[in-house]
Enzyme design. Structure first.
Site, PDB file in Angstrom:
ATOM      1  N   GLN A  17      45.447  36.425  30.542  1.00  0.00           N
ATOM      2  CA  GLN A  17      46.606  36.408  29.642  1.00  0.00           C
ATOM      3  C   GLN A  17      47.477  37.664  29.627  1.00  0.00           C
ATOM      4  OE1 GLN A  17      47.692  35.907  24.909  1.00  0.00           O
ATOM      5  NE2 GLN A  17      45.664  35.331  25.531  1.00  0.00           N
ATOM      6  N   SER A  18      46.830  38.832  29.578  1.00  0.00           N
ATOM      7  CA  SER A  18      47.633  40.041  29.319  1.00  0.00           C
ATOM      8  C   SER A  18      48.661  40.293  30.428  1.00  0.00           C
ATOM      9  CB  SER A  18      46.712  41.253  29.172  1.00  0.00           C
ATOM     10  OG  SER A  18      46.020  41.476  30.389  1.00  0.00           O
ATOM     11  N   ASP A  73      43.290  35.693  50.571  1.00  0.00           N
ATOM     12  CA  ASP A  73      41.972  36.297  50.388  1.00  0.00           C
ATOM     13  C   ASP A  73      42.116  37.768  50.740  1.00  0.00           C
ATOM     14  OD1 ASP A  73      39.446  37.278  50.404  1.00  0.00           O
ATOM     15  OD2 ASP A  73      38.591  35.744  51.710  1.00  0.00           O
ATOM     16  N   THR A  74      42.195  38.581  49.715  1.00  0.00           N
ATOM     17  CA  THR A  74      42.489  39.999  49.953  1.00  0.00           C
ATOM     18  C   THR A  74      41.264  40.775  50.414  1.00  0.00           C
ATOM     19  OG1 THR A  74      42.113  40.462  47.641  1.00  0.00           O
ATOM     20  CG2 THR A  74      44.384  40.025  48.293  1.00  0.00           C
ATOM     21  N   PHE A  97      43.125  43.660  36.841  1.00  0.00           N
ATOM     22  CA  PHE A  97      41.734  43.484  37.242  1.00  0.00           C
ATOM     23  C   PHE A  97      40.854  44.399  36.413  1.00  0.00           C
ATOM     24  CE2 PHE A  97      43.634  42.522  41.562  1.00  0.00           C
ATOM     25  CZ  PHE A  97      43.367  41.161  41.483  1.00  0.00           C
ATOM     26  N   ARG A 104      38.546  48.958  45.119  1.00  0.00           N
ATOM     27  CA  ARG A 104      37.495  48.343  45.942  1.00  0.00           C
ATOM     28  C   ARG A 104      38.084  47.426  47.003  1.00  0.00           C
ATOM     29  NH1 ARG A 104      34.803  48.297  40.970  1.00  0.00           N
ATOM     30  NH2 ARG A 104      35.362  46.145  40.483  1.00  0.00           N
ATOM     31  N   TYR A 138      38.358  41.865  26.700  1.00  0.00           N
ATOM     32  CA  TYR A 138      39.145  40.673  26.360  1.00  0.00           C
ATOM     33  C   TYR A 138      39.820  40.890  25.007  1.00  0.00           C
ATOM     34  CZ  TYR A 138      37.197  37.850  30.165  1.00  0.00           C
ATOM     35  OH  TYR A 138      36.863  37.347  31.400  1.00  0.00           O
ATOM     36  N   GLU A 139      40.721  39.963  24.695  1.00  0.00           N
ATOM     37  CA  GLU A 139      41.539  40.022  23.485  1.00  0.00           C
ATOM     38  C   GLU A 139      40.826  40.569  22.240  1.00  0.00           C
ATOM     39  OE1 GLU A 139      44.883  39.024  22.652  1.00  0.00           O
ATOM     40  OE2 GLU A 139      44.279  39.839  20.729  1.00  0.00           O
ATOM     41  N   ASP A 168      46.113  40.922  24.164  1.00  0.00           N
ATOM     42  CA  ASP A 168      46.553  40.440  25.474  1.00  0.00           C
ATOM     43  C   ASP A 168      48.070  40.397  25.576  1.00  0.00           C
ATOM     44  OD1 ASP A 168      44.100  40.112  26.648  1.00  0.00           O
ATOM     45  OD2 ASP A 168      43.862  38.040  26.054  1.00  0.00           O
ATOM     46  N   GLY A 247      53.553  47.233   3.320  1.00  0.00           N
ATOM     47  CA  GLY A 247      54.743  48.083   3.250  1.00  0.00           C
ATOM     48  C   GLY A 247      54.995  48.515   1.825  1.00  0.00           C
ATOM     49  N   GLY A 248      56.185  48.973   1.550  1.00  0.00           N
ATOM     50  CA  GLY A 248      56.517  49.462   0.216  1.00  0.00           C
ATOM     51  C   GLY A 248      56.887  48.361  -0.769  1.00  0.00           C
TER      52      GLY A 248
HETATM   53  N1  COA Z   1      41.090  37.602  47.026  1.00  0.00           N
HETATM   54  C1  COA Z   1      39.843  38.112  47.013  1.00  0.00           C
HETATM   55  N2  COA Z   1      39.273  38.665  45.951  1.00  0.00           N
HETATM   56  C2  COA Z   1      40.002  38.712  44.808  1.00  0.00           C
HETATM   57  C3  COA Z   1      41.312  38.214  44.727  1.00  0.00           C
HETATM   58  C4  COA Z   1      41.867  37.648  45.913  1.00  0.00           C
HETATM   59  N3  COA Z   1      43.099  37.148  45.943  1.00  0.00           N
HETATM   60  N4  COA Z   1      41.770  38.384  43.487  1.00  0.00           N
HETATM   61  C5  COA Z   1      40.788  38.975  42.790  1.00  0.00           C
HETATM   62  N5  COA Z   1      39.705  39.179  43.584  1.00  0.00           N
HETATM   63  C6  COA Z   1      38.441  39.812  43.222  1.00  0.00           C
HETATM   64  C7  COA Z   1      38.587  41.237  42.766  1.00  0.00           C
HETATM   65  O1  COA Z   1      38.768  42.063  43.864  1.00  0.00           O
HETATM   66  C8  COA Z   1      37.265  41.446  42.032  1.00  0.00           C
HETATM   67  O2  COA Z   1      36.262  41.724  42.980  1.00  0.00           O
HETATM   68  P1  COA Z   1      35.201  42.953  42.832  1.00  0.00           P
HETATM   69  O3  COA Z   1      34.575  42.791  41.494  1.00  0.00           O
HETATM   70  O4  COA Z   1      34.264  42.698  43.975  1.00  0.00           O
HETATM   71  O5  COA Z   1      35.951  44.211  42.938  1.00  0.00           O
HETATM   72  C9  COA Z   1      36.952  40.059  41.505  1.00  0.00           C
HETATM   73  O6  COA Z   1      37.901  39.173  42.105  1.00  0.00           O
HETATM   74  C10 COA Z   1      36.991  39.828  40.025  1.00  0.00           C
HETATM   75  O7  COA Z   1      38.000  40.559  39.366  1.00  0.00           O
HETATM   76  P2  COA Z   1      37.785  41.016  37.840  1.00  0.00           P
HETATM   77  O8  COA Z   1      39.051  41.578  37.351  1.00  0.00           O
HETATM   78  O9  COA Z   1      36.585  41.906  37.768  1.00  0.00           O
HETATM   79  O10 COA Z   1      37.516  39.613  37.093  1.00  0.00           O
HETATM   80  P3  COA Z   1      36.456  39.247  35.957  1.00  0.00           P
HETATM   81  O11 COA Z   1      36.635  37.786  35.752  1.00  0.00           O
HETATM   82  O12 COA Z   1      35.076  39.690  36.256  1.00  0.00           O
HETATM   83  O13 COA Z   1      36.946  40.047  34.666  1.00  0.00           O
HETATM   84  C11 COA Z   1      38.513  40.679  32.955  1.00  0.00           C
HETATM   85  C12 COA Z   1      38.029  39.580  33.912  1.00  0.00           C
HETATM   86  C13 COA Z   1      39.767  40.161  32.278  1.00  0.00           C
HETATM   87  C14 COA Z   1      37.452  40.979  31.911  1.00  0.00           C
HETATM   88  C15 COA Z   1      38.839  41.966  33.757  1.00  0.00           C
HETATM   89  O14 COA Z   1      39.702  41.633  34.806  1.00  0.00           O
HETATM   90  C16 COA Z   1      39.439  43.074  32.928  1.00  0.00           C
HETATM   91  O15 COA Z   1      38.767  43.767  32.168  1.00  0.00           O
HETATM   92  N6  COA Z   1      40.746  43.321  33.108  1.00  0.00           N
HETATM   93  C17 COA Z   1      41.465  44.403  32.477  1.00  0.00           C
HETATM   94  C18 COA Z   1      41.709  44.134  31.012  1.00  0.00           C
HETATM   95  C19 COA Z   1      42.410  42.839  30.781  1.00  0.00           C
HETATM   96  O16 COA Z   1      43.489  42.573  31.270  1.00  0.00           O
HETATM   97  N7  COA Z   1      41.803  42.037  29.899  1.00  0.00           N
HETATM   98  C20 COA Z   1      42.427  40.902  29.305  1.00  0.00           C
HETATM   99  C21 COA Z   1      42.471  39.728  30.129  1.00  0.00           C
HETATM  100  S1  COA Z   1      43.473  38.544  29.272  1.00  0.00           S
END
Ligand code: COA
Length: 415
Positions: A17-18, A73-74, A97, A104, A138-139, A168, A247-248
């Site tokens: 979301q964010s 696929d990055t 992320f 990474r 998360y949120e 978010d 507020g006031g």
């Molecule tokens: N191709 C290949 N790999 C990809 C990719 C792509 N196109 N897009 C994402 N990935 C991989 C990432 O490289 C990461 O891999 P790694 O852990 O081996 O480095 C993996 O997908 C997962 O990414 P991640 O962000 O860790 O997802 P998650 O589902 O585990 O966590 C959150 C989700 C939201 C908790 C986390 O992203 C976060 O804390 N974000 C920052 C705060 C935030 O925005 N929170 C609110 C979300 S609304």
């Protein structure tokens, strides 16, 4: 008519979301937002809280309008090369992320700068630098660590999170401002920069008035507009203030006609000082206008409960909309508690484009919140969210890849 951000290209590496809130706003202002998703899977929200089998969820569609979707696929070496080509072509990379994920993947700030020194790299993270910087957030975690939860709810109950997604969507808004500011600075310096919006910081920014109150409390030991005054107790930290206005001008939520069966038959009522005499007249307590216990804001502070109970005796004889109409005739600030159903049906919100009906090829029609920020020279047309990878070939062709190369990359699983 052109759009404010015409010509700005965004490499949108956001999910959930964010980040998507931020890039959706930029897309509505005219930026070309290219959402990079994981091949085969996509943004996790595409399938979360699904209400139509096989269709992208409302969670996804309502946060990803006006974007293009490419799947890469990055972690695949050839996929990395495609991403490098995108980095060279774009103005801003936005990501949310978990901490360290972009590094990474091999795309450190230094590497991105080598590829494109004009690139602005904008990130949402849960926390800024410090002991929690590596944590996923998360949120509701953000609401708790940013001060919102400890100051929301009633004094005799636990901390409460709010339905407004201040962690978010609130942080996405902060990030969007950071990005356009960095774009503006780049017009003078020619350089990109890093933009960080931490969710804890964003929530705290929105809770600014509570840090104000913390300092007032420390100085005076009491806050007279809080419901704890005069009979309750204050501790060391800002207490939960129920529905007090913050507020006031003291306010509270009052029952209206029908409250016994309608959970939203309530109105927010503000005892604004300049209209005190009118309030007294409307509720039939004309003598309060001049009585020394009620005539001044200071005199009223220890009697707010009694005053609101008396106003409520009046509001309970009216529906929330009748009360709103009568009070507004007298310039008395108030607001009915609107349910999501009432908001969805609100004609005026539809007219302004704040509520929009969108057609989607798989799920059909759905309602969404349009752009809440209206620019007179850059109107927003809300377009449906992209299907997963819908624009992969189109964007690859724009990057200069031939049909044959695109097919080969697809066979290799890079796109
Ligand atoms: N191709 C290949 N790999 C990809 C990719 C792509 N196109 N897009 C994402 N990935 C991989 C990432 O490289 C990461 O891999 P790694 O852990 O081996 O480095 C993996 O997908 C997962 O990414 P991640 O962000 O860790 O997802 P998650 O589902 O585990 O966590 C959150 C989700 C939201 C908790 C986390 O992203 C976060 O804390 N974000 C920052 C705060 C935030 O925005 N929170 C609110 C979300 S609304």
């Amino acid at each position: 008519m052109g759009k404010a951000l015409d010509g700005v290209r965004i490499l949108d590496f956001t999910h959930v979301q964010s980040g998507p809130t931020c890039t959706q706003l930029l897309a509505w202002f005219g930026a070309d937002v290219i959402k990079v998703e994981r091949a085969g899977a996509g943004d996790i929200t595409r399938e979360q809280l699904r209400d139509v089998p096989g269709a992208d969820s409302l969670y996804f569609t309502m946060l990803n309008h006006n974007k293009r979707s490419v799947t890469i696929d990055t972690k695949n070496p050839e996929g990395k090369l495609v991403l490098e080509a995108l980095i060279q072509k774009c103005d801003v990379l936005v990501e949310n992320f978990a901490p360290g994920a972009l590094d990474r993947m091999g795309f450190t700030w230094e590497r991105i700068q080598e590829l494109n020194p004009r690139m602005i790299v904008a990130s949402v993270k849960g926390f800024g630098p410090g002991p929690y910087e590596d944590c996923k957030v998360y949120e509701n975690v953000a609401q708790c660590v940013g001060g919102a939860a400890s100051t929301t709810g009633f004094d005799d109950g636990p901390p409460v999170v709010t339905g407004a997604q201040i962690g978010d969507s609130g942080t996405g808004l902060h990030l969007a401002l950071g990005i356009v500011t960095a774009l503006y600075q780049r017009t003078m310096t020619g350089r990109g920069q890093k933009v960080l919006a931490a969710m804890q910081d964003g929530v705290l920014n929105l809770c600014r008035v509570k840090l104000r109150d913390q300092q007032r409390l420390e100085r005076t030991g009491v806050m007279k507009e809080y419901p704890q005054y005069p009979n309750g107790t204050f501790g060391e930290a800002v207490p939960r203030a129920g529905n007090a206005s913050g507020g006031g001008q003291p306010g509270w939520i009052l029952k209206c006609k029908g409250w016994e069966h309608d959970p939203n038959a309530y109105i927010y009522f503000i005892t604004q000082a300049p209209v005190w005499v009118k309030i007294c007249n409307v509720i039939g307590r004309e003598e309060w206008a001049t009585h020394p216990d009620y005539a001044t804001p200071d005199a009223r502070l220890p009697r707010l409960k009694e005053i609101f109970a008396e106003v409520e005796r009046w509001t309970m004889t009216k529906t929330k909309f009748e009360a709103m109409e009568i009070l507004n005739e007298h310039d008395i600030p108030c607001g009915p508690i609107l349910s999501m159903k009432e908001i969805a049906d609100d004609e005026s919100l539809r007219k302004t484009g704040t509520i929009v009906e969108v057609e989607h090829p798989v799920r059909g029609k759905y309602l969404t919140v349009g752009n809440p920020i209206k620019l007179s020279d850059s109107p927003t047309d809300v377009k449906r969210s992209p299907l997963l990878g819908e624009h992969t070939d189109e964007v690859m062709a724009e990057l200069g890849y031939s049909r044959k190369q695109i097919d080969a990359l697809r066979t290799a699983g890079a796109i």
